[in-house]
Motif scaffolding. Structure first.
Motif, PDB file in Angstrom:
ATOM      1  N   MET A   1       0.814  -1.216   0.000  1.00  0.00           N
ATOM      2  CA  MET A   1       0.000   0.000   0.000  1.00  0.00           C
ATOM      3  C   MET A   1       0.851   1.270   0.000  1.00  0.00           C
ATOM      4  SD  MET A   1      -3.156  -0.911   2.546  1.00  0.00           S
ATOM      5  CE  MET A   1      -3.717   0.768   2.547  1.00  0.00           C
ATOM      6  N   PHE A   2       1.904   1.285   0.808  1.00  0.00           N
ATOM      7  CA  PHE A   2       2.679   2.514   0.992  1.00  0.00           C
ATOM      8  C   PHE A   2       4.049   2.476   0.331  1.00  0.00           C
ATOM      9  CE2 PHE A   2      -0.001   2.171   4.875  1.00  0.00           C
ATOM     10  CZ  PHE A   2      -0.842   3.232   4.575  1.00  0.00           C
ATOM     11  N   GLY A   3       4.410   1.376  -0.289  1.00  0.00           N
ATOM     12  CA  GLY A   3       5.743   1.243  -0.886  1.00  0.00           C
ATOM     13  C   GLY A   3       6.018   2.262  -1.967  1.00  0.00           C
ATOM     14  N   GLY A   4       5.073   2.476  -2.854  1.00  0.00           N
ATOM     15  CA  GLY A   4       5.273   3.446  -3.929  1.00  0.00           C
ATOM     16  C   GLY A   4       5.392   4.863  -3.417  1.00  0.00           C
ATOM     17  N   ALA A   5       4.582   5.214  -2.434  1.00  0.00           N
ATOM     18  CA  ALA A   5       4.632   6.564  -1.876  1.00  0.00           C
ATOM     19  C   ALA A   5       5.959   6.815  -1.168  1.00  0.00           C
ATOM     20  CB  ALA A   5       3.473   6.777  -0.906  1.00  0.00           C
ATOM     21  N   VAL A   6       6.460   5.828  -0.464  1.00  0.00           N
ATOM     22  CA  VAL A   6       7.741   5.981   0.231  1.00  0.00           C
ATOM     23  C   VAL A   6       8.879   6.083  -0.775  1.00  0.00           C
ATOM     24  CG1 VAL A   6       9.348   4.849   1.815  1.00  0.00           C
ATOM     25  CG2 VAL A   6       6.918   4.854   2.320  1.00  0.00           C
ATOM     26  N   ALA A   7       8.838   5.281  -1.828  1.00  0.00           N
ATOM     27  CA  ALA A   7       9.869   5.344  -2.867  1.00  0.00           C
ATOM     28  C   ALA A   7       9.867   6.708  -3.537  1.00  0.00           C
ATOM     29  CB  ALA A   7       9.654   4.239  -3.890  1.00  0.00           C
ATOM     30  N   ASP A   8       8.681   7.251  -3.835  1.00  0.00           N
ATOM     31  CA  ASP A   8       8.594   8.585  -4.433  1.00  0.00           C
ATOM     32  C   ASP A   8       9.131   9.653  -3.490  1.00  0.00           C
ATOM     33  OD1 ASP A   8       7.484   7.477  -6.694  1.00  0.00           O
ATOM     34  OD2 ASP A   8       5.409   7.941  -6.113  1.00  0.00           O
ATOM     35  N   LEU A   9       8.883   9.502  -2.215  1.00  0.00           N
ATOM     36  CA  LEU A   9       9.377  10.453  -1.223  1.00  0.00           C
ATOM     37  C   LEU A   9      10.904  10.460  -1.201  1.00  0.00           C
ATOM     38  CD1 LEU A   9       8.626  12.382   1.156  1.00  0.00           C
ATOM     39  CD2 LEU A   9       8.821  10.384   2.629  1.00  0.00           C
ATOM     40  N   PHE A  10      11.515   9.287  -1.218  1.00  0.00           N
ATOM     41  CA  PHE A  10      12.973   9.214  -1.229  1.00  0.00           C
ATOM     42  C   PHE A  10      13.546   9.725  -2.545  1.00  0.00           C
ATOM     43  CE2 PHE A  10      12.521   6.137   2.309  1.00  0.00           C
ATOM     44  CZ  PHE A  10      13.378   6.768   3.197  1.00  0.00           C
ATOM     45  N   ASP A  11      12.886   9.429  -3.669  1.00  0.00           N
ATOM     46  CA  ASP A  11      13.359   9.941  -4.956  1.00  0.00           C
ATOM     47  C   ASP A  11      13.296  11.458  -4.987  1.00  0.00           C
ATOM     48  OD1 ASP A  11      13.928   7.445  -5.940  1.00  0.00           O
ATOM     49  OD2 ASP A  11      12.003   7.220  -6.987  1.00  0.00           O
ATOM     50  N   GLY A  12      12.223  12.028  -4.436  1.00  0.00           N
ATOM     51  CA  GLY A  12      12.095  13.486  -4.395  1.00  0.00           C
ATOM     52  C   GLY A  12      13.163  14.120  -3.531  1.00  0.00           C
ATOM     53  N   SER A  13      13.470  13.512  -2.403  1.00  0.00           N
ATOM     54  CA  SER A  13      14.508  14.080  -1.543  1.00  0.00           C
ATOM     55  C   SER A  13      15.882  13.946  -2.196  1.00  0.00           C
ATOM     56  CB  SER A  13      14.492  13.415  -0.164  1.00  0.00           C
ATOM     57  OG  SER A  13      14.799  12.048  -0.274  1.00  0.00           O
ATOM     58  N   CYS A  14      16.093  12.871  -2.934  1.00  0.00           N
ATOM     59  CA  CYS A  14      17.360  12.686  -3.643  1.00  0.00           C
ATOM     60  C   CYS A  14      17.535  13.759  -4.713  1.00  0.00           C
ATOM     61  CB  CYS A  14      17.406  11.302  -4.265  1.00  0.00           C
ATOM     62  SG  CYS A  14      18.899  10.961  -5.202  1.00  0.00           S
ATOM     63  N   GLU A  15      16.471  14.024  -5.467  1.00  0.00           N
ATOM     64  CA  GLU A  15      16.540  15.060  -6.505  1.00  0.00           C
ATOM     65  C   GLU A  15      16.771  16.431  -5.897  1.00  0.00           C
ATOM     66  OE1 GLU A  15      12.897  14.563  -8.651  1.00  0.00           O
ATOM     67  OE2 GLU A  15      13.514  12.634  -9.470  1.00  0.00           O
ATOM     68  N   THR A  16      16.154  16.700  -4.772  1.00  0.00           N
ATOM     69  CA  THR A  16      16.347  17.986  -4.096  1.00  0.00           C
ATOM     70  C   THR A  16      17.794  18.143  -3.638  1.00  0.00           C
ATOM     71  OG1 THR A  16      14.060  17.945  -3.328  1.00  0.00           O
ATOM     72  CG2 THR A  16      15.556  19.433  -2.193  1.00  0.00           C
ATOM     73  N   MET A  17      18.365  17.083  -3.097  1.00  0.00           N
ATOM     74  CA  MET A  17      19.763  17.149  -2.654  1.00  0.00           C
ATOM     75  C   MET A  17      20.704  17.311  -3.840  1.00  0.00           C
ATOM     76  SD  MET A  17      19.705  14.330   0.397  1.00  0.00           S
ATOM     77  CE  MET A  17      21.466  14.233   0.489  1.00  0.00           C
ATOM     78  N   ASN A  18      20.422  16.645  -4.946  1.00  0.00           N
ATOM     79  CA  ASN A  18      21.261  16.782  -6.141  1.00  0.00           C
ATOM     80  C   ASN A  18      21.195  18.200  -6.688  1.00  0.00           C
ATOM     81  OD1 ASN A  18      22.275  14.199  -6.192  1.00  0.00           O
ATOM     82  ND2 ASN A  18      20.664  13.418  -7.526  1.00  0.00           N
ATOM     83  N   ALA A  19      20.024  18.804  -6.672  1.00  0.00           N
ATOM     84  CA  ALA A  19      19.879  20.146  -7.208  1.00  0.00           C
ATOM     85  C   ALA A  19      20.620  21.163  -6.336  1.00  0.00           C
ATOM     86  CB  ALA A  19      18.398  20.523  -7.282  1.00  0.00           C
ATOM     87  N   SER A  20      20.624  20.960  -5.020  1.00  0.00           N
ATOM     88  CA  SER A  20      21.267  21.933  -4.151  1.00  0.00           C
ATOM     89  C   SER A  20      22.772  21.727  -4.021  1.00  0.00           C
ATOM     90  CB  SER A  20      20.635  21.896  -2.752  1.00  0.00           C
ATOM     91  OG  SER A  20      20.864  20.644  -2.158  1.00  0.00           O
ATOM     92  N   THR A  21      23.265  20.514  -4.240  1.00  0.00           N
ATOM     93  CA  THR A  21      24.705  20.252  -4.092  1.00  0.00           C
ATOM     94  C   THR A  21      25.410  20.081  -5.421  1.00  0.00           C
ATOM     95  OG1 THR A  21      24.325  17.877  -3.882  1.00  0.00           O
ATOM     96  CG2 THR A  21      24.395  19.154  -1.841  1.00  0.00           C
ATOM     97  N   HIS A  22      24.666  20.011  -6.526  1.00  0.00           N
ATOM     98  CA  HIS A  22      25.205  19.865  -7.882  1.00  0.00           C
ATOM     99  C   HIS A  22      26.071  18.624  -8.026  1.00  0.00           C
ATOM    100  CE1 HIS A  22      23.641  23.824  -8.629  1.00  0.00           C
ATOM    101  NE2 HIS A  22      24.369  24.332  -7.646  1.00  0.00           N
ATOM    102  N   THR A  23      25.639  17.526  -7.429  1.00  0.00           N
ATOM    103  CA  THR A  23      26.329  16.262  -7.606  1.00  0.00           C
ATOM    104  C   THR A  23      25.637  15.466  -8.690  1.00  0.00           C
ATOM    105  OG1 THR A  23      25.017  15.208  -5.870  1.00  0.00           O
ATOM    106  CG2 THR A  23      27.128  16.181  -5.217  1.00  0.00           C
ATOM    107  N   GLY A  24      26.262  14.377  -9.128  1.00  0.00           N
ATOM    108  CA  GLY A  24      25.752  13.616 -10.235  1.00  0.00           C
ATOM    109  C   GLY A  24      24.568  12.723  -9.912  1.00  0.00           C
ATOM    110  N   SER A  25      24.672  11.942  -8.907  1.00  0.00           N
ATOM    111  CA  SER A  25      23.593  10.989  -8.611  1.00  0.00           C
ATOM    112  C   SER A  25      23.526  10.724  -7.117  1.00  0.00           C
ATOM    113  CB  SER A  25      23.820   9.681  -9.366  1.00  0.00           C
ATOM    114  OG  SER A  25      24.986   9.053  -8.872  1.00  0.00           O
ATOM    115  N   CYS A  26      22.475   9.985  -6.723  1.00  0.00           N
ATOM    116  CA  CYS A  26      22.294   9.681  -5.303  1.00  0.00           C
ATOM    117  C   CYS A  26      23.156   8.551  -4.853  1.00  0.00           C
ATOM    118  CB  CYS A  26      20.822   9.359  -5.018  1.00  0.00           C
ATOM    119  SG  CYS A  26      19.792  10.792  -5.240  1.00  0.00           S
TER     120      CYS A  26
END
Length: 67
Positions: free
Chosen positions: A42-67
């Protein structure tokens, strides 16, 4: 004294209830496992999206290549 302990071990009907409590614990564990599996589906997809969103936010602010 031994008769007292034998009566306590076998209950009022004279039969041991050890197997019944093992079955009850098994059913309890199976129920908990089913709830965990249901929660993951039930919640697996929502949790995965949450982690993907936080990873993208960290990449945008630190200008690194990947998570």
């Amino acid at each position: 004294m031994r008769t007292y302990f034998m009566a306590r071990a076998h209950g009022p009907s004279g039969q041991s209830e050890q197997g019944a409590s093992s079955v009850e614990y098994g059913l309890l564990i199976a129920g908990i496992a089913a709830l965990i599996v249901l929660s993951v589906f039930m919640f697996g997809g929502a949790v995965a999206d949450l982690f993907d969103g936080s990873c993208e936010t960290m990449n945008a602010s630190t200008h690194t290549g990947s998570c």
